[in-house]
Design a protein around this motif. Structure first.
Motif, PDB file in Angstrom:
ATOM      1  N   GLY A 280      -2.179  -4.899  -2.099  1.00  0.00           N
ATOM      2  CA  GLY A 280      -2.268  -3.486  -2.454  1.00  0.00           C
ATOM      3  C   GLY A 280      -1.877  -2.579  -1.296  1.00  0.00           C
ATOM      4  N   GLN A 281      -2.294  -2.933  -0.082  1.00  0.00           N
ATOM      5  CA  GLN A 281      -1.931  -2.138   1.086  1.00  0.00           C
ATOM      6  C   GLN A 281      -0.428  -2.186   1.353  1.00  0.00           C
ATOM      7  N   ALA A 282       0.192  -3.351   1.129  1.00  0.00           N
ATOM      8  CA  ALA A 282       1.642  -3.474   1.312  1.00  0.00           C
ATOM      9  C   ALA A 282       2.387  -2.571   0.327  1.00  0.00           C
ATOM     10  N   LYS A 283       1.914  -2.527  -0.918  1.00  0.00           N
ATOM     11  CA  LYS A 283       2.569  -1.667  -1.916  1.00  0.00           C
ATOM     12  C   LYS A 283       2.385  -0.196  -1.576  1.00  0.00           C
ATOM     13  N   GLN A 284       1.213   0.153  -1.059  1.00  0.00           N
ATOM     14  CA  GLN A 284       1.000   1.534  -0.647  1.00  0.00           C
ATOM     15  C   GLN A 284       1.882   1.886   0.549  1.00  0.00           C
ATOM     16  N   ALA A 285       2.032   0.964   1.483  1.00  0.00           N
ATOM     17  CA  ALA A 285       2.902   1.199   2.634  1.00  0.00           C
ATOM     18  C   ALA A 285       4.342   1.407   2.181  1.00  0.00           C
ATOM     19  N   HIS A 286       4.750   0.650   1.164  1.00  0.00           N
ATOM     20  CA  HIS A 286       6.105   0.826   0.643  1.00  0.00           C
ATOM     21  C   HIS A 286       6.281   2.204   0.022  1.00  0.00           C
ATOM     22  N   MET A 287       5.308   2.628  -0.782  1.00  0.00           N
ATOM     23  CA  MET A 287       5.423   3.936  -1.420  1.00  0.00           C
ATOM     24  C   MET A 287       5.436   5.055  -0.386  1.00  0.00           C
ATOM     25  N   GLU A 288       4.700   4.895   0.700  1.00  0.00           N
ATOM     26  CA  GLU A 288       4.754   5.884   1.773  1.00  0.00           C
ATOM     27  C   GLU A 288       6.143   5.928   2.387  1.00  0.00           C
ATOM     28  N   ALA A 289       6.762   4.760   2.547  1.00  0.00           N
ATOM     29  CA  ALA A 289       8.124   4.709   3.083  1.00  0.00           C
ATOM     30  C   ALA A 289       9.103   5.389   2.130  1.00  0.00           C
ATOM     31  N   VAL A 290       8.888   5.228   0.827  1.00  0.00           N
ATOM     32  CA  VAL A 290       9.746   5.907  -0.153  1.00  0.00           C
ATOM     33  C   VAL A 290       9.622   7.421  -0.011  1.00  0.00           C
ATOM     34  N   ARG A 291       8.374   7.905   0.117  1.00  0.00           N
ATOM     35  CA  ARG A 291       8.175   9.349   0.221  1.00  0.00           C
ATOM     36  C   ARG A 291       8.756   9.920   1.519  1.00  0.00           C
ATOM     37  N   ARG A 292       8.786   9.099   2.585  1.00  0.00           N
ATOM     38  CA  ARG A 292       9.379   9.571   3.845  1.00  0.00           C
ATOM     39  C   ARG A 292      10.902   9.611   3.781  1.00  0.00           C
ATOM     40  N   SER A 293      11.486   8.830   2.871  1.00  0.00           N
ATOM     41  CA  SER A 293      12.944   8.773   2.754  1.00  0.00           C
ATOM     42  C   SER A 293      13.391   9.738   1.661  1.00  0.00           C
ATOM     43  N   GLN A 294      13.752  10.953   2.040  1.00  0.00           N
ATOM     44  CA  GLN A 294      14.117  11.971   1.053  1.00  0.00           C
ATOM     45  C   GLN A 294      15.327  11.539   0.238  1.00  0.00           C
ATOM     46  N   VAL A 295      16.264  10.845   0.878  1.00  0.00           N
ATOM     47  CA  VAL A 295      17.459  10.391   0.158  1.00  0.00           C
ATOM     48  C   VAL A 295      17.071   9.417  -0.956  1.00  0.00           C
ATOM     49  N   TYR A 296      16.184   8.479  -0.638  1.00  0.00           N
ATOM     50  CA  TYR A 296      15.745   7.512  -1.653  1.00  0.00           C
ATOM     51  C   TYR A 296      14.921   8.203  -2.740  1.00  0.00           C
ATOM     52  N   TYR A 297      14.038   9.096  -2.330  1.00  0.00           N
ATOM     53  CA  TYR A 297      13.207   9.795  -3.309  1.00  0.00           C
ATOM     54  C   TYR A 297      14.082  10.567  -4.285  1.00  0.00           C
TER      55      TYR A 297
END
Length: 310
Positions: A280-297
């Motif tokens: 669960g923590q790994a998935k949350q870390a991934h979603m945080e990385a998505v939110r930091r990447s404006q291009v990906y978001y």
């Protein structure tokens, strides 16, 4: 009455003291009480444990047998008790994580370290890291594979953390730097730079280029700083995960239609601690990385049916 450890302590005390009266004094009991207790123990065990006379108490053959067992069991019971106390008061065990190159390890370590100690080991080789987990030298391995290749085989238990598109990194002055996305064929004349690995990504990239109608030119396989430099000076286009945080002087550009995908995987030893929580923590870390990447978001907003939701 069942035989208990305290009964064995009485038998050992009488044997060590050499008499019931001396044993009673050492145990802080009245002699009649200890004598009565010893008789009950002898009834449970089926015979006399000591020959008693005015010279003291000497073990019988049955007494010698019981004493031999008592001298093993009592220290073992004490060791068990001490170990249990140490375990109950010891800090929770930490996490040992191996990882290949990827953008979510930092976020995962940050989350886990708030609760437990964390140690990390990095390698380009998924095979090396997987072997270390199988041997018990690591608890988890955070790695990746081509989107369509599934999970590795072996004794580890695997979870898919995410399925992301592969984007490209170009220098700020590159002709496609201002585009919202480009097709792979738009980059047919480029040279390329990728980080190393022992998976099938190179083959998947070659097949994606073939579907786009070209054969890729020079492919530099090197470390992250060198990839970054080659892109900044316009020497190569870098293939990167969509959650990558572009360095200064670089622009991340999505590839139209996501011709290449990357599956983030977390493998674990069957005895790894707190597996469900770590996943669960790994998935949350991934979603945080998505939110930091404006291009990906932004890309996910334009492609709402893709596997990873913003």
């Amino acid at each position: 009455m069942d035989l208990e450890l305290r009964h064995l302590r009485i038998v050992r005390a009488v044997a060590d003291a050499g008499s019931v009266s001396k044993a009673a004094s050492l145990l802080g009991l009245a002699q009649p009480a200890l004598t009565a207790q010893l008789k009950r123990i002898e009834r449970v065990l089926g015979g006399a444990l000591f020959e008693r006379d005015r010279h003291g108490a000497r073990p019988t053959r049955l007494g010698e047998l019981v004493l031999a067992r008592a001298r093993v069991l009592l220290p073992a019971a004490k060791e068990l008790q001490d170990e249990a106390v140490r375990f109950a008061h010891a800090p929770s065990p930490g996490f040992r994580i191996g990882a290949t190159n990827g953008p979510i390890l930092g976020g995962l370590v940050d989350r886990l370290a708030a609760e437990r100690s964390v140690s990390t080991y990095t390698s380009w080789s998924t095979h090396e890291l997987t072997s270390m987990v199988e041997l018990g030298r690591l608890d988890y391995v955070l790695t990746g594979a081509c989107g369509d290749s599934g999970t590795p085989t072996g004794t580890l238990l695997w979870e898919t953390i995410s399925l992301d598109p592969v984007f490209c990194l170009v220098g700020e002055s590159h002709p496609v730097a201002g585009e919202k996305e480009v097709t792979l064929s738009d980059l047919a004349e480029e040279q390329w730079a990728v980080t190393p690995g022992d998976g099938c990504f190179a083959d998947c990239f070659a097949m994606a280029c073939a579907r786009a109608g070209f054969t890729p030119g020079t492919i530099y396989e090197t470390d992250v700083p060198t990839c970054t430099h080659l892109a900044q000076v316009g020497r190569a286009v870098v293939l990167c995960q969509a959650t990558h945080q572009a360095a200064q002087g670089l622009i991340m550009v999505p590839l139209a239609g996501a011709p290449l995908r990357w599956r983030q995987l977390l493998g674990r030893h069957p005895t790894a601690p707190d597996a469900a929580w770590v996943v669960g923590q790994a998935k949350q870390a991934h979603m945080e990385a998505v939110r930091r990447s404006q291009v990906y978001y932004d890309w996910l907003v334009r492609n709402p049916g893709y596997g990873t939701a913003p």
